[in-house]
Design a protein around this motif. Structure first.
Motif, PDB file in Angstrom:
ATOM      1  N   THR A 353      16.243  86.298  31.166  1.00 45.18           N
ATOM      2  CA  THR A 353      14.929  86.077  31.790  1.00 45.18           C
ATOM      3  C   THR A 353      14.012  85.182  30.970  1.00 45.18           C
ATOM      4  OG1 THR A 353      14.087  88.098  30.753  1.00 45.18           O
ATOM      5  CG2 THR A 353      14.948  88.288  33.002  1.00 45.18           C
ATOM      6  N   TRP A 354      14.275  85.006  29.690  1.00 42.98           N
ATOM      7  CA  TRP A 354      13.491  84.150  28.795  1.00 42.98           C
ATOM      8  C   TRP A 354      11.998  84.451  28.850  1.00 42.98           C
ATOM      9  CZ3 TRP A 354      16.463  82.221  25.345  1.00 42.98           C
ATOM     10  CH2 TRP A 354      17.791  81.889  25.664  1.00 42.98           C
ATOM     11  N   PRO A 355      11.597  85.675  28.493  1.00 46.31           N
ATOM     12  CA  PRO A 355      10.163  86.007  28.503  1.00 46.31           C
ATOM     13  C   PRO A 355       9.349  85.171  27.519  1.00 46.31           C
ATOM     14  CG  PRO A 355      11.442  87.726  27.401  1.00 46.31           C
ATOM     15  CD  PRO A 355      12.429  86.818  28.064  1.00 46.31           C
ATOM     16  N   GLY A 356      10.008  84.663  26.469  1.00 44.86           N
ATOM     17  CA  GLY A 356       9.313  83.804  25.510  1.00 44.86           C
ATOM     18  C   GLY A 356       9.382  82.329  25.860  1.00 44.86           C
ATOM     19  N   ASN A 357       9.978  82.020  27.012  1.00 44.68           N
ATOM     20  CA  ASN A 357      10.030  80.669  27.556  1.00 44.68           C
ATOM     21  C   ASN A 357      10.693  79.674  26.596  1.00 44.68           C
ATOM     22  OD1 ASN A 357       8.646  81.002  30.227  1.00 44.68           O
ATOM     23  ND2 ASN A 357       7.101  81.902  28.884  1.00 44.68           N
ATOM     24  N   LEU A 358      10.168  78.443  26.529  1.00 44.05           N
ATOM     25  CA  LEU A 358      10.805  77.395  25.731  1.00 44.05           C
ATOM     26  C   LEU A 358      10.872  77.757  24.255  1.00 44.05           C
ATOM     27  CD1 LEU A 358       9.272  74.199  27.371  1.00 44.05           C
ATOM     28  CD2 LEU A 358      11.681  74.809  27.328  1.00 44.05           C
ATOM     29  N   ARG A 359       9.854  78.467  23.773  1.00 44.12           N
ATOM     30  CA  ARG A 359       9.849  78.850  22.362  1.00 44.12           C
ATOM     31  C   ARG A 359      11.012  79.792  22.056  1.00 44.12           C
ATOM     32  NH1 ARG A 359       4.930  80.839  22.077  1.00 44.12           N
ATOM     33  NH2 ARG A 359       4.005  78.806  21.642  1.00 44.12           N
ATOM     34  N   GLU A 360      11.265  80.746  22.959  1.00 46.14           N
ATOM     35  CA  GLU A 360      12.373  81.674  22.765  1.00 46.14           C
ATOM     36  C   GLU A 360      13.715  80.946  22.871  1.00 46.14           C
ATOM     37  OE1 GLU A 360      14.338  85.752  24.660  1.00 46.14           O
ATOM     38  OE2 GLU A 360      12.668  84.751  25.679  1.00 46.14           O
ATOM     39  N   ALA A 364      16.516  80.698  19.964  1.00 44.10           N
ATOM     40  CA  ALA A 364      17.860  81.233  20.215  1.00 44.10           C
ATOM     41  C   ALA A 364      18.928  80.187  19.921  1.00 44.10           C
ATOM     42  CB  ALA A 364      17.964  81.715  21.662  1.00 44.10           C
ATOM     43  N   ILE A 365      18.688  78.946  20.357  1.00 45.85           N
ATOM     44  CA  ILE A 365      19.673  77.892  20.128  1.00 45.85           C
ATOM     45  C   ILE A 365      19.720  77.513  18.644  1.00 45.85           C
ATOM     46  CG2 ILE A 365      20.409  75.567  20.752  1.00 45.85           C
ATOM     47  CD1 ILE A 365      20.601  77.677  23.002  1.00 45.85           C
ATOM     48  N   GLU A 366      18.575  77.500  17.991  1.00 49.31           N
ATOM     49  CA  GLU A 366      18.547  77.203  16.554  1.00 49.31           C
ATOM     50  C   GLU A 366      19.391  78.223  15.785  1.00 49.31           C
ATOM     51  OE1 GLU A 366      15.284  76.382  12.972  1.00 49.31           O
ATOM     52  OE2 GLU A 366      14.679  77.423  14.798  1.00 49.31           O
ATOM     53  N   ARG A 367      19.206  79.501  16.109  1.00 51.65           N
ATOM     54  CA  ARG A 367      19.963  80.569  15.449  1.00 51.65           C
ATOM     55  C   ARG A 367      21.459  80.423  15.755  1.00 51.65           C
ATOM     56  NH1 ARG A 367      22.229  85.381  16.984  1.00 51.65           N
ATOM     57  NH2 ARG A 367      22.143  87.137  15.496  1.00 51.65           N
ATOM     58  N   ALA A 368      21.766  80.114  17.004  1.00 49.60           N
ATOM     59  CA  ALA A 368      23.169  79.996  17.407  1.00 49.60           C
ATOM     60  C   ALA A 368      23.869  78.848  16.679  1.00 49.60           C
ATOM     61  CB  ALA A 368      23.261  79.796  18.918  1.00 49.60           C
ATOM     62  N   VAL A 369      23.180  77.729  16.529  1.00 51.67           N
ATOM     63  CA  VAL A 369      23.768  76.593  15.822  1.00 51.67           C
ATOM     64  C   VAL A 369      24.040  76.956  14.362  1.00 51.67           C
ATOM     65  CG1 VAL A 369      23.298  74.261  14.958  1.00 51.67           C
ATOM     66  CG2 VAL A 369      22.774  74.840  17.331  1.00 51.67           C
ATOM     67  N   ILE A 370      23.114  77.683  13.749  1.00 54.93           N
ATOM     68  CA  ILE A 370      23.282  78.088  12.352  1.00 54.93           C
ATOM     69  C   ILE A 370      24.464  79.042  12.188  1.00 54.93           C
ATOM     70  CG2 ILE A 370      22.215  79.371  10.442  1.00 54.93           C
ATOM     71  CD1 ILE A 370      19.515  78.286  11.445  1.00 54.93           C
ATOM     72  N   LEU A 371      24.616  80.003  13.121  1.00 56.64           N
ATOM     73  CA  LEU A 371      25.633  81.043  12.994  1.00 56.64           C
ATOM     74  C   LEU A 371      26.988  80.658  13.566  1.00 56.64           C
ATOM     75  CD1 LEU A 371      23.545  84.245  13.861  1.00 56.64           C
ATOM     76  CD2 LEU A 371      24.071  83.292  11.600  1.00 56.64           C
ATOM     77  N   SER A 372      27.029  79.601  14.352  1.00 52.60           N
ATOM     78  CA  SER A 372      28.275  79.227  15.009  1.00 52.60           C
ATOM     79  C   SER A 372      29.373  78.917  13.990  1.00 52.60           C
ATOM     80  CB  SER A 372      28.041  78.000  15.895  1.00 52.60           C
ATOM     81  OG  SER A 372      29.250  77.563  16.459  1.00 52.60           O
ATOM     82  N   LYS A 373      30.586  79.420  14.275  1.00 47.75           N
ATOM     83  CA  LYS A 373      31.723  79.202  13.379  1.00 47.75           C
ATOM     84  C   LYS A 373      32.666  78.124  13.882  1.00 47.75           C
ATOM     85  CE  LYS A 373      31.691  84.043  11.837  1.00 47.75           C
ATOM     86  NZ  LYS A 373      32.469  85.312  11.777  1.00 47.75           N
ATOM     87  N   GLY A 374      32.468  77.691  15.103  1.00 47.46           N
ATOM     88  CA  GLY A 374      33.370  76.696  15.666  1.00 47.46           C
ATOM     89  C   GLY A 374      32.638  75.493  16.205  1.00 47.46           C
ATOM     90  N   GLY A 375      33.297  74.779  17.101  1.00 47.95           N
ATOM     91  CA  GLY A 375      32.732  73.565  17.652  1.00 47.95           C
ATOM     92  C   GLY A 375      31.861  73.780  18.861  1.00 47.95           C
ATOM     93  N   ASP A 381      27.151  84.226  19.494  1.00 49.84           N
ATOM     94  CA  ASP A 381      26.192  83.507  18.644  1.00 49.84           C
ATOM     95  C   ASP A 381      24.768  83.632  19.161  1.00 49.84           C
ATOM     96  OD1 ASP A 381      28.276  82.541  17.043  1.00 49.84           O
ATOM     97  OD2 ASP A 381      28.623  80.837  18.383  1.00 49.84           O
ATOM     98  N   LEU A 382      24.619  83.977  20.432  1.00 46.55           N
ATOM     99  CA  LEU A 382      23.286  84.034  21.042  1.00 46.55           C
ATOM    100  C   LEU A 382      22.659  85.412  20.851  1.00 46.55           C
ATOM    101  CD1 LEU A 382      24.196  82.195  24.345  1.00 46.55           C
ATOM    102  CD2 LEU A 382      22.708  81.305  22.541  1.00 46.55           C
ATOM    103  N   PRO A 383      21.394  85.484  20.483  1.00 46.79           N
ATOM    104  CA  PRO A 383      20.722  86.773  20.245  1.00 46.79           C
ATOM    105  C   PRO A 383      20.158  87.372  21.521  1.00 46.79           C
ATOM    106  CG  PRO A 383      19.210  85.008  19.729  1.00 46.79           C
ATOM    107  CD  PRO A 383      20.504  84.351  20.176  1.00 46.79           C
ATOM    108  N   LEU A 384      20.952  87.344  22.602  1.00 46.78           N
ATOM    109  CA  LEU A 384      20.424  87.778  23.894  1.00 46.78           C
ATOM    110  C   LEU A 384      20.925  89.151  24.311  1.00 46.78           C
ATOM    111  CD1 LEU A 384      20.821  84.431  25.872  1.00 46.78           C
ATOM    112  CD2 LEU A 384      18.945  85.192  24.410  1.00 46.78           C
ATOM    113  N   GLN A 385      22.193  89.426  24.068  1.00 41.78           N
ATOM    114  CA  GLN A 385      22.777  90.674  24.541  1.00 41.78           C
ATOM    115  C   GLN A 385      22.070  91.895  23.953  1.00 41.78           C
ATOM    116  OE1 GLN A 385      26.997  90.989  23.904  1.00 41.78           O
ATOM    117  NE2 GLN A 385      27.019  93.188  24.248  1.00 41.78           N
ATOM    118  N   SER A 386      21.722  91.816  22.648  1.00 40.96           N
ATOM    119  CA  SER A 386      21.114  92.959  21.972  1.00 40.96           C
ATOM    120  C   SER A 386      19.731  93.271  22.497  1.00 40.96           C
ATOM    121  CB  SER A 386      21.023  92.693  20.468  1.00 40.96           C
ATOM    122  OG  SER A 386      20.218  91.554  20.213  1.00 40.96           O
ATOM    123  N   GLN A 387      19.085  92.253  23.147  1.00 38.92           N
ATOM    124  CA  GLN A 387      17.743  92.486  23.657  1.00 38.92           C
ATOM    125  C   GLN A 387      17.760  93.257  24.968  1.00 38.92           C
ATOM    126  OE1 GLN A 387      16.041  88.604  23.971  1.00 38.92           O
ATOM    127  NE2 GLN A 387      15.913  88.294  21.773  1.00 38.92           N
TER     128      GLN A 387
END
Length: 452
Positions: A353-360, A364-375, A381-387
């Protein structure tokens, strides 16, 4: 400007201080080099006026120490024993300009004008460097959403006019980015764009931040402060979250809007300001007017051109567009070889639902790029499921199943549905029976959709 005068002769310090204050600036003095360095350490100054001969000290040596500790503060050297050699050496060591004592008011004003031009140029360079360093994809207005296109059309048509603009919308929808874009498309683009964050400060501090204050106007006011209105002179003043502006300050803002006049805290001198006002809020100002927390006349004065930035959940056409832009931006910024999203990651992004809109989304993408182990970015990698905020989705073994009616392709829906059935049913014959197809067709679909 705030100016530090360094001279060992009191009569000179007093005379130059008077010149500085008569020109409308704040002056502080120091009789020795160690006092000057301590003042520079404790307080921010825009300029140092430095005597070459400081009793037993060499002013040019002090100049080097000042330049080393505070490289961004311009220094103007002055001396009663002026020679070409001294002037050249002062400039070689980093002085911005040189004055011979005694100097006239006109000579001082000429030098001060040069310093102000230097200061504005330095501010502009810093601003441009900051913009380049933090340039984010959302700053490039590209949208497939008709609602967003309409908002941008209104904003950009109003940009060339001096009218006030009110930008409404939830937090994170890009209101500040839109405000800056309006400024950049206006005739004031070369002038400052100054932001005032209305929440988080007491009424007294916010008033000082906005309008400035005179020295001694309250406890702790040890110097004059010009405020953001003065800083934005000739440019744009962006009032972020104006719905939080204290009721007591609203008449002063209304006067600024109507008459372009204001007073600093602690003085009665009326000053004028040539500023363009852009305001933004996530509050319903009409309701605030009814509740008596926002002045009706101020609301109507701000409400000349009003737009409402749509939330991201209403811009599904833009969701993957911005996700891809953020991915490329952060992959390049962090030097990561990540160039796409897995199918499950896309499903998670489209279902959230992206309650934080573009900022969220950006975070999320910044975190995913940092944590990603592959291509590619995976769902893990996305911090969405836990929310626990998947929009109409069912979590099946960590896989988000997009709901019917969300912005996903038929193929994505089919993949998610078949995968969920394969996990929940005991054999492929039952999966084929539920799907209403034979096992041979199911086999071909699994192969085609890479569900082996």
């Amino acid at each position: 400007m705030d100016i530090l005068i360094v001279d060992d002769e009191k009569i000179i310090r007093d005379a130059v201080s008077q010149l500085v204050e008569d020109a409308g600036h704040y002056a502080e003095t120091a009789s020795r080099g160690d006092i000057a360095l301590q003042s520079l350490k404790e307080t921010s100054f825009n300029l140092v006026l430095l005597d070459v001969n400081l009793d037993r000290e060499n002013g040019l040596d002090l100049l080097v120490r000042i330049q080393h500790a505070h490289p961004n503060i311009p220094v103007v050297v002055f001396t009663a024993v002026a020679t070409t050699k001294i002037a050249v050496e002062a400039m070689r060591r980093g002085a911005l300009d040189f004055l011979e004592k005694p100097f006239t008011t006109e000579q001082f004003q000429i030098v001060l004008s040069r310093v102000q031009k230097h200061h504005k140029l330095a501010e502009r360079v810093v601003e441009l460097q900051t913009q380049v360093a933090s340039q984010a994809p959302e700053a490039v207005f590209e949208s497939a959403s008709p609602a967003v296109k309409e908002v941008l059309d209104v904003l950009f048509r109003a940009a060339s006019t001096p009218v006030s603009i009110l930008i409404l919308g939830e937090s994170g929808t890009g209101k500040s980015v839109a405000a800056r874009a309006v400024h950049q498309r206006s005739s004031r683009a070369e002038k400052p764009f100054v932001t005032v964050h209305c929440p988080g400060l007491s009424r007294e501090l916010l008033e000082s931040e906005l309008f400035g204050h005179a020295k001694g106007s309250f406890t702790g006011a040890v110097r004059d402060h010009w405020g953001k209105v003065k800083a934005a002179d000739g440019g744009t003043l962006f009032l972020d979250e104006i719905g939080e502006l204290p009721l007591e300050l609203q008449p002063k803002l209304l006067r600024l809007l109507q008459d372009r006049e204001y007073e600093r805290v602690g003085e009665t001198t009326t000053r004028t300001a040539d500023v363009r006002i852009i305001a933004a809020t996530n509050r319903d100002l009409k309701q605030a007017v009814k509740a008596g927390t926002f002045r009706e006349d101020l609301y109507y004065r701000l409400n000349v051109i009003t737009v409402d930035m749509p939330p991201l959940r209403e811009r599904l056409d833009d969701l993957m567009l911005y996700a891809e832009k953020f991915l490329k931006f952060f992959a390049r910024q962090f030097g990561r070889a990540v160039d796409g999203f897995s199918r499950e990651a896309r499903q998670h992004i489209l279902a959230h639902t992206w309650p934080g809109n573009l900022r969220e989304l950006r975070n999320a993408i910044e975190r995913a790029v940092i944590l990603s182990k592959g291509g590619e970015i995976t769902a893990a990698d996305l911090p969405l499921q836990s929310q626990g905020t998947l929009n109409g989705a069912v979590a099946e073994g960590g896989i988000g199943v997009p709901a019917v009616g969300t912005a996903v392709s038929l193929e994505d829906l089919e993949v998610a549905h078949i995968r969920a059935l394969m996990k929940s049913l005991s054999n492929l014959a039952d999966v084929a029976r539920v799907l209403g197809i034979d096992q041979a067709t199911l086999y071909r679909k699994r192969k085609k959709l890479n569900l082996e």
